[in-house]
Design a protein around this motif. Structure first.
Motif, mmCIF file in Angstrom:
data_model
loop_
_atom_site.group_PDB
_atom_site.id
_atom_site.type_symbol
_atom_site.label_atom_id
_atom_site.label_comp_id
_atom_site.label_asym_id
_atom_site.label_seq_id
_atom_site.Cartn_x
_atom_site.Cartn_y
_atom_site.Cartn_z
ATOM 1 N N SER A 6 -21.209 38.986 -10.562
ATOM 2 C CA SER A 6 -21.089 38.557 -9.167
ATOM 3 C C SER A 6 -21.835 37.281 -8.843
ATOM 4 C CB SER A 6 -21.555 39.675 -8.231
ATOM 5 O OG SER A 6 -20.627 40.712 -8.325
ATOM 6 N N CYS A 19 -25.673 31.448 -10.174
ATOM 7 C CA CYS A 19 -26.072 31.231 -8.780
ATOM 8 C C CYS A 19 -27.543 30.855 -8.638
ATOM 9 C CB CYS A 19 -25.792 32.497 -7.973
ATOM 10 S SG CYS A 19 -26.310 32.349 -6.270
ATOM 11 N N LEU A 64 -22.386 40.584 1.259
ATOM 12 C CA LEU A 64 -23.142 41.530 0.434
ATOM 13 C C LEU A 64 -23.739 42.632 1.319
ATOM 14 C CD1 LEU A 64 -24.303 42.292 -2.329
ATOM 15 C CD2 LEU A 64 -26.249 40.814 -1.843
ATOM 16 N N PHE A 71 -22.973 19.986 -6.912
ATOM 17 C CA PHE A 71 -23.121 20.229 -8.356
ATOM 18 C C PHE A 71 -22.424 21.515 -8.797
ATOM 19 C CE2 PHE A 71 -26.557 23.302 -7.951
ATOM 20 C CZ PHE A 71 -27.187 22.922 -6.775
ATOM 21 N N LEU A 72 -22.018 22.346 -7.820
ATOM 22 C CA LEU A 72 -21.197 23.522 -8.169
ATOM 23 C C LEU A 72 -19.941 23.091 -8.928
ATOM 24 C CD1 LEU A 72 -20.437 26.555 -7.852
ATOM 25 C CD2 LEU A 72 -19.580 26.000 -5.580
HETATM 26 C C1 HEM Z 1 -24.757 37.626 -2.375
HETATM 27 C C2 HEM Z 1 -24.968 36.372 -2.328
HETATM 28 C C3 HEM Z 1 -24.402 35.365 -3.291
HETATM 29 C C4 HEM Z 1 -23.371 35.476 -4.185
HETATM 30 C C5 HEM Z 1 -22.491 36.685 -4.450
HETATM 31 C C6 HEM Z 1 -23.262 34.195 -4.847
HETATM 32 C C7 HEM Z 1 -22.340 33.929 -5.843
HETATM 33 C C8 HEM Z 1 -22.322 32.769 -6.584
HETATM 34 C C9 HEM Z 1 -21.452 32.540 -7.712
HETATM 35 C C10 HEM Z 1 -20.398 33.505 -8.239
HETATM 36 C C11 HEM Z 1 -21.728 31.301 -8.200
HETATM 37 C C12 HEM Z 1 -21.113 30.660 -9.429
HETATM 38 C C13 HEM Z 1 -19.764 30.065 -9.163
HETATM 39 C C14 HEM Z 1 -19.112 29.608 -10.438
HETATM 40 O O1 HEM Z 1 -19.727 29.555 -11.517
HETATM 41 O O2 HEM Z 1 -17.930 29.282 -10.389
HETATM 42 C C15 HEM Z 1 -22.761 30.749 -7.367
HETATM 43 C C16 HEM Z 1 -23.290 29.496 -7.520
HETATM 44 C C17 HEM Z 1 -24.178 28.956 -6.624
HETATM 45 N N1 HEM Z 1 -24.804 29.592 -5.565
HETATM 46 FE FE1 HEM Z 1 -24.582 31.494 -5.041
HETATM 47 N N2 HEM Z 1 -24.197 33.353 -4.338
HETATM 48 C C18 HEM Z 1 -24.922 34.027 -3.390
HETATM 49 C C19 HEM Z 1 -25.965 33.550 -2.645
HETATM 50 C C20 HEM Z 1 -26.430 32.268 -2.712
HETATM 51 C C21 HEM Z 1 -27.515 31.746 -1.926
HETATM 52 C C22 HEM Z 1 -28.358 32.562 -0.960
HETATM 53 C C23 HEM Z 1 -27.609 30.416 -2.254
HETATM 54 C C24 HEM Z 1 -28.566 29.372 -1.756
HETATM 55 C C25 HEM Z 1 -29.351 29.441 -0.780
HETATM 56 C C26 HEM Z 1 -26.623 30.128 -3.263
HETATM 57 C C27 HEM Z 1 -26.424 28.911 -3.851
HETATM 58 C C28 HEM Z 1 -25.620 28.683 -4.943
HETATM 59 C C29 HEM Z 1 -25.523 27.392 -5.602
HETATM 60 C C30 HEM Z 1 -26.257 26.124 -5.220
HETATM 61 C C31 HEM Z 1 -24.616 27.562 -6.663
HETATM 62 C C32 HEM Z 1 -24.155 26.493 -7.648
HETATM 63 C C33 HEM Z 1 -24.986 26.568 -8.919
HETATM 64 C C34 HEM Z 1 -24.549 25.559 -9.951
HETATM 65 O O3 HEM Z 1 -23.419 25.065 -9.923
HETATM 66 O O4 HEM Z 1 -25.362 25.244 -10.830
HETATM 67 N N3 HEM Z 1 -25.917 31.282 -3.513
HETATM 68 N N4 HEM Z 1 -23.118 31.670 -6.404
#
Ligand code: HEM
Length: 432
Positions: free
Chosen positions: A373, A381, A274, A109-110
């Motif tokens: 971020s 996220c 991070l 879904f991303l």
């Molecule tokens: C420092 C840690 C993290 C950073 C910097 C980060 C960063 C991001 C960013 C920038 C996005 C958005 C991407 C976009 O809009 O193009 C995102 C989406 C997402 N992240 Fe993280 N993330 C981190 C940790 C995590 C963790 C721990 C999980 C899950 C266990 C996770 C799961 C997700 C998911 C599922 C999405 C998609 C959300 C959507 O499309 O609705 N992330 N993350």
């Protein structure tokens, strides 16, 4: 012919408007400093410090012509406006970055838009609740304590291996219900996949092949776990996702595996960086390290400052689904942009003293601008609470137990452009 000084084999041909890169080393016309900054902002050999290139790009303007007819979004205000506007879609990214590839990364879904995105994110959010995450706090603190004590006993360690990898890897694997003996296998698969998130044009044939292998191994490994949990449910996230699927036939097997892939890869590759980036920033700014030791309650706001100062995810893409005007420039429907999140986070128009690492910048009551971020808007996220919990546990433990941290060598960086981070962080630690 102007030389860019890129290492042979590090950089395959791609075009930046007005400059065609025709070999590993040369371009067809003398490039301007801005064109060089465009190339360097995505060049594998510049991963140790892309911030100088970002500055050149920000000064050049909020939108700079980028590779393959895209525009780079360099500043905070425009990046924020685009990320918040649902007319900018993320669904075209796989095509944009990986369109030439034979192997597809499983959909998640991303890379979806409403209504599919809303349905899937809703299902996953039900399984991945704030309560599930906050229930992990004690476990995170215990694990950090154990890992750090072991590292302190050794004295000289690679902090990535000693702390930054095992903490988020164990947390996400335990949440999902991956047995302990398989954690290392999960680490190696997701490292291969994270490398493969970079644009295909930046990947060597070996890296492309490694991504294919990693994706296939991932699908096989997690496919088996899904089958096992369907037969014998357990109190874990895979079971919760399987049951969400079974309850109303709402998550297909492909959707389930795509979701698991993004949870595993996003769930630890980012957090590893991070933690690594945070430790490096503290070592390079000893007065901030001393401040953290004196005021451990700054661990919480320090998490956001590390995220801002040295973001784990450096860029994302968006494609206009309508004619959209941002800061006076109109993008035609179908035009794509590369949003430089890490550049936006250092924009002096948004952050006073933007290049300064200040662990109290986000302290309670401060009016600091939000960093980008974790993204913003629809795709914000999902794992942000888990990442924050892990990082604040790590910082609190470091504040309480470590008296000094010394860099043993300049850390080498992985070539990854999207999820950027070090490949090693060798340090000497002394206990309090
Ligand atoms: C420092 C840690 C993290 C950073 C910097 C980060 C960063 C991001 C960013 C920038 C996005 C958005 C991407 C976009 O809009 O193009 C995102 C989406 C997402 N992240 Fe993280 N993330 C981190 C940790 C995590 C963790 C721990 C999980 C899950 C266990 C996770 C799961 C997700 C998911 C599922 C999405 C998609 C959300 C959507 O499309 O609705 N992330 N993350």
């Amino acid at each position: 012919m102007a030389r860019l000084g890129l290492g042979a084999g590090e950089f395959r041909p791609f075009s930046v408007r007005g400059v065609a890169v025709i070999s590993d080393h040369s371009v067809a016309a003398a490039p301007s400093p801005v064109q060089i900054a465009v190339l360097e902002s995505v060049a594998p050999h510049m991963r140790h410090n892309p911030y100088g290139s970002y500055e050149t790009l920000r000064v050049a303007g909020p939108f700079v012509p980028g590779p393959h007819d895209t525009h780079l979004v360099t500043r905070h205000s425009e990046a924020q406006a685009i990320m918040q506007d649902p007319r900018w879609s993320h669904a075209e990214e796989p095509d944009l970055l990986h369109g030439d590839s034979d192997v597809e990364l499983p959909g998640s879904f991303l890379w979806m838009e409403p209504p599919e995105h809303t349905r899937l994110r809703g299902l996953v959010s039900k399984a991945f609740t704030a309560r599930t995450v906050s229930g992990m706090r004690d476990y995170a603190e215990r694990l950090v304590g154990e890992l750090l004590d072991k590292a302190l006993a050794q004295g000289e360690v690679d902090l990535l291996d000693a702390l930054a990898y095992p903490l988020p890897l164990s947390m996400i694997c335990d949440l999902l219900g991956v047995p302990a003996e398989a954690h290392e296998h999960v680490r190696s698969m997701s490292t291969g996949i994270a490398r493969g998130l970079d644009p295909d044009v930046l990947l060597s044939p070996e890296e492309l092949a490694a991504r294919t292998t990693a994706v296939n191994d991932f699908l096989e490994f997690f496919g088996d776990l899904v089958d096992q949990r369907r037969k014998a449910p357990r109190p874990d996230l895979i079971t919760a996702l399987v049951q969400a699927e079974d309850a109303g036939a709402r998550l297909t097997r492909t959707e389930l595996l795509g979701t698991l892939l993004i949870l595993v890869v996003a769930g630890h590759e980012t957090t590893v960086n991070l933690i690594g980036n945070g430790v490096l920033a503290l070592i390079r700014n000893p007065e901030e390290f001393a401040r953290l030791g004196a005021f451990p309650e700054l661990s919480e706001p320090a998490v956001d400052e590390v995220l801002r100062y040295d973001a784990p995810v450096h860029l994302t893409t968006r494609t206009a689904h309508a004619d959209i005007t941002v800061s006076g420039r109109t993008f035609a429907e179908g035009e794509a942009v590369i949003v430089l999140l890490a550049s936006a986070n250092r924009d002096p128009l948004a952050f006073p003293d933007a290049d300064r690492f200040d662990i109290a910048r986000y302290a309670r009551g401060s009016r600091a601008e939000r960093h980008l971020s974790f993204g913003l808007g629809l795709h914000y996220c999902l794992g942000a609470p888990l990442a924050r919990l892990e990082m604040s546990a790590a910082l609190r433990a470091i504040a309480g137990r470590v008296r000094s941290m010394t860099l043993l060598e300049e850390p080498p960086y992985r070539p990854n452009v999207v999820v950027r981070g070090m490949s090693q962080l060798r340090v000497r630690l002394e206990p309090r």
